[in-house]
Design a protein around this motif. Structure first.
Motif, PDB file in Angstrom:
ATOM      1  N   UNK A  40       0.812  -1.217   0.000  1.00 12.35           N
ATOM      2  CA  UNK A  40       0.000   0.000   0.000  1.00 12.35           C
ATOM      3  C   UNK A  40       0.848   1.271   0.000  1.00 12.35           C
ATOM      4  N   UNK A  41       2.167   1.100  -0.098  1.00 10.61           N
ATOM      5  CA  UNK A  41       3.047   2.266  -0.121  1.00 10.61           C
ATOM      6  C   UNK A  41       3.350   2.831   1.244  1.00 10.61           C
ATOM      7  N   UNK A  42       3.051   2.070   2.301  1.00  9.97           N
ATOM      8  CA  UNK A  42       3.306   2.542   3.658  1.00  9.97           C
ATOM      9  C   UNK A  42       4.634   1.985   4.175  1.00  9.97           C
ATOM     10  N   UNK A  43       5.369   2.814   4.872  1.00  9.16           N
ATOM     11  CA  UNK A  43       6.619   2.370   5.482  1.00  9.16           C
ATOM     12  C   UNK A  43       6.293   1.562   6.734  1.00  9.16           C
ATOM     13  N   UNK A  44       6.843   0.360   6.826  1.00 10.22           N
ATOM     14  CA  UNK A  44       6.482  -0.525   7.936  1.00 10.22           C
ATOM     15  C   UNK A  44       7.570  -0.607   9.009  1.00 10.22           C
ATOM     16  N   UNK A  45       8.669   0.105   8.825  1.00  4.19           N
ATOM     17  CA  UNK A  45       9.705   0.141   9.874  1.00  4.19           C
ATOM     18  C   UNK A  45       9.984   1.590  10.269  1.00  4.19           C
ATOM     19  N   UNK A  46       8.913   2.292  10.605  1.00  6.10           N
ATOM     20  CA  UNK A  46       9.003   3.738  10.830  1.00  6.10           C
ATOM     21  C   UNK A  46       9.272   4.118  12.282  1.00  6.10           C
ATOM     22  N   UNK A  47       9.719   3.193  13.106  1.00  3.30           N
ATOM     23  CA  UNK A  47      10.096   3.531  14.480  1.00  3.30           C
ATOM     24  C   UNK A  47      11.584   3.262  14.671  1.00  3.30           C
ATOM     25  N   UNK A  48      12.161   3.872  15.698  1.00  3.61           N
ATOM     26  CA  UNK A  48      13.577   3.642  15.965  1.00  3.61           C
ATOM     27  C   UNK A  48      13.838   2.208  16.439  1.00  3.61           C
ATOM     28  N   UNK A  49      12.791   1.504  16.816  1.00  2.00           N
ATOM     29  CA  UNK A  49      12.949   0.091  17.167  1.00  2.00           C
ATOM     30  C   UNK A  49      13.229  -0.737  15.916  1.00  2.00           C
ATOM     31  N   UNK A  50      12.604  -0.357  14.802  1.00  4.79           N
ATOM     32  CA  UNK A  50      12.694  -1.150  13.575  1.00  4.79           C
ATOM     33  C   UNK A  50      13.626  -0.555  12.525  1.00  4.79           C
ATOM     34  N   UNK A  51      13.844   0.746  12.579  1.00  3.62           N
ATOM     35  CA  UNK A  51      14.736   1.387  11.610  1.00  3.62           C
ATOM     36  C   UNK A  51      16.143   1.358  12.196  1.00  3.62           C
ATOM     37  N   UNK A  52      17.000   0.572  11.608  1.00  8.59           N
ATOM     38  CA  UNK A  52      18.296   0.245  12.210  1.00  8.59           C
ATOM     39  C   UNK A  52      19.343   1.307  11.905  1.00  8.59           C
ATOM     40  N   UNK A  53      19.642   2.144  12.894  1.00  6.64           N
ATOM     41  CA  UNK A  53      20.716   3.123  12.770  1.00  6.64           C
ATOM     42  C   UNK A  53      21.903   2.679  13.618  1.00  6.64           C
ATOM     43  N   UNK A  54      23.121   3.012  13.208  1.00  9.56           N
ATOM     44  CA  UNK A  54      24.280   2.620  14.018  1.00  9.56           C
ATOM     45  C   UNK A  54      24.314   3.371  15.340  1.00  9.56           C
ATOM     46  N   UNK A  55      24.745   2.682  16.380  1.00  9.06           N
ATOM     47  CA  UNK A  55      24.932   3.293  17.692  1.00  9.06           C
ATOM     48  C   UNK A  55      26.398   3.146  18.078  1.00  9.06           C
ATOM     49  N   UNK A  56      26.767   3.717  19.209  1.00  8.54           N
ATOM     50  CA  UNK A  56      28.184   3.741  19.587  1.00  8.54           C
ATOM     51  C   UNK A  56      28.782   2.344  19.696  1.00  8.54           C
ATOM     52  N   UNK A  57      27.979   1.363  20.098  1.00  8.73           N
ATOM     53  CA  UNK A  57      28.501   0.000  20.239  1.00  8.73           C
ATOM     54  C   UNK A  57      28.845  -0.631  18.894  1.00  8.73           C
ATOM     55  N   UNK A  58      28.329  -0.067  17.804  1.00  7.34           N
ATOM     56  CA  UNK A  58      28.599  -0.609  16.471  1.00  7.34           C
ATOM     57  C   UNK A  58      29.893  -0.078  15.869  1.00  7.34           C
ATOM     58  N   UNK A  59      30.495   0.929  16.493  1.00  6.33           N
ATOM     59  CA  UNK A  59      31.524   1.703  15.802  1.00  6.33           C
ATOM     60  C   UNK A  59      32.803   1.846  16.608  1.00  6.33           C
TER      61      UNK A  59
END
Length: 399
Positions: A317-336
């Protein structure tokens, strides 16, 4: 030689808007991976290949304009001479990649008003919203002209009704254009300080000079007044001291960066780990070095996220289904790892302090640099983003 073809593609997706250096990171991903392929084909070091073809003052860009003074060669030479570039790649399936990036930077009209208080502090009103530490970088430029501690400058971003027209905060423009306005307002104050000292001593303004926060008679060293002393007597010597400026300075000066990254690829899971990262950038003049470093590090981390993790999942339907910070994977300090920075300073001749914007070009090289590093590690090119584990395993023929 170059040829550019553009396509306007309509898709059933959520709206988009400008995001740090809009358009440039994707272009760098394409161009910088191809440059590495060309260097490999002729058996040439990738940094040497870029040095051989690097832009400098007078180089005509594919879009038409010629380059002003830029520090691309100096930045690449800093890469070549840095220990990271020649360090051994210890570990299995480790690779090293390099890539460069360009951002044109912007300018525009800007206004500033500075009011000297009787206690020697200065209230600075500006119209540029601060999204990256610019209240400090603008205040530093005013303080430098007046020869006073930056702690004595009290910056405030005021509303539309309280300041002259100021164009938007964007395009890495604020430290350049609003800094220019603060510099000009400070020069206005400086002239008034000379006039007040001359009036106090009953001499011509031609006999007074102002340097390092002190007004002094040119031929009588006994006649001196500090900034704070003049501020304290401003009312009896003529009234409030206020400096103002409205500017529209040309010549923002483009920004160029080069990044070196080491990665380790787990060929069983497809996971890519950033082992070491060094970002080199021509910043013109680092007005606030730690803030400059923070801008570079922030851009790098955003670029790493784009390279390895971040993506939209869209349903039918054209809707983004990972629109929260729980599901949208951004790097954090532990990744870098620590993002190391090397600041190269090739002053922009169009600004009194040599400023050029620093906040956007730092996001341009990471995707290409990481892609080149992955190729160095596993011998397979990844030409899509993000370069997530599934994509790596598919490229290795494991799924």
């Amino acid at each position: 030689n170059g040829r550019i073809e553009g396509y306007d593609v309509v898709v059933n997706r959520p709206k988009t808007s400008a995001y740090r250096a809009p358009g440039s990171p994707a272009a760098a991903f394409c161009i910088e991976t191809v440059i590495d392929e060309l260097a490999e084909k002729i058996g040439m070091d990738p940094v040497d290949f870029r040095l051989l073809n690097s832009a400098k003052e007078g180089t005509r860009r594919v879009t038409g304009p010629t380059m002003p003074l830029v520090g691309f060669i100096e930045t690449l030479e800093a890469v070549k001479n840095h220990p990271h570039y020649s360090a051994p790649k210890d570990g299995k399936h480790r690779g090293r990649g390099v890539a460069t990036g360009f951002w044109g930077n912007n300018t525009g009209p800007s206004s500033a008003v500075a009011t000297v208080n009787p206690d020697g502090t200065v209230n600075l009103a500006e119209g540029s919203p601060d999204i990256g530490g610019t209240r400090s970088s603008v205040s530093l430029q005013l303080a430098e002209v007046l020869g006073i501690p930056v702690e004595d400058v009290h910056p405030q971003v005021v509303d539309t009704d309280s300041i002259g027209f100021t164009s938007n905060t964007g395009g890495s423009s604020v430290t350049f254009k609003t800094g220019f306005a603060a510099y000009t307002a400070a020069q206005h104050i400086k002239q008034q300080l000379i006039e007040r000292a001359a009036k106090r001593w009953d001499v011509s303004t031609d006999d007074v000079e102002y340097t390092d926060g002190i007004a002094q008679h040119k031929s009588d060293p006994e006649l001196k007044l500090t900034f704070k002393q003049i501020a304290a007597i401003q009312v009896p010597t003529g009234g409030p001291i206020v400096g103002s400026a409205g500017v529209n300075p040309p010549g923002a000066g483009p920004a160029l960066a080069a990044h070196v990254v080491d990665v380790e690829v787990d060929v069983d899971t497809g996971k890519v780990e950033i082992v070491r990262y060094t970002a080199f950038q021509d910043v013109g003049k680092a007005i606030h070095p730690s803030y400059v470093e923070g801008q570079i590090q922030g851009g790098v981390v955003q670029g790493i996220g784009w390279a390895l993790n971040e993506e939209y999942f869209i349903n039918d339907n054209g809707h983004m289904v990972n629109s929260s910070f729980l599901d949208y994977r951004m790097p954090v300090s532990l990744d870098l790892p620590m993002i190391d920075t090397v600041i190269v300073e090739i002053a922009n001749p169009n600004h009194p302090f040599g400023v050029r914007g620093v906040g956007e070009v730092c996001i341009c090289p990471p995707m290409a640099a990481i892609s080149n590093a992955i190729y160095d590690a596993i011998g397979t090119r990844i030409n899509e983003l993000p370069m997530k584990p599934g994509t790596i395993l598919e490229a290795l023929g494991k799924i």
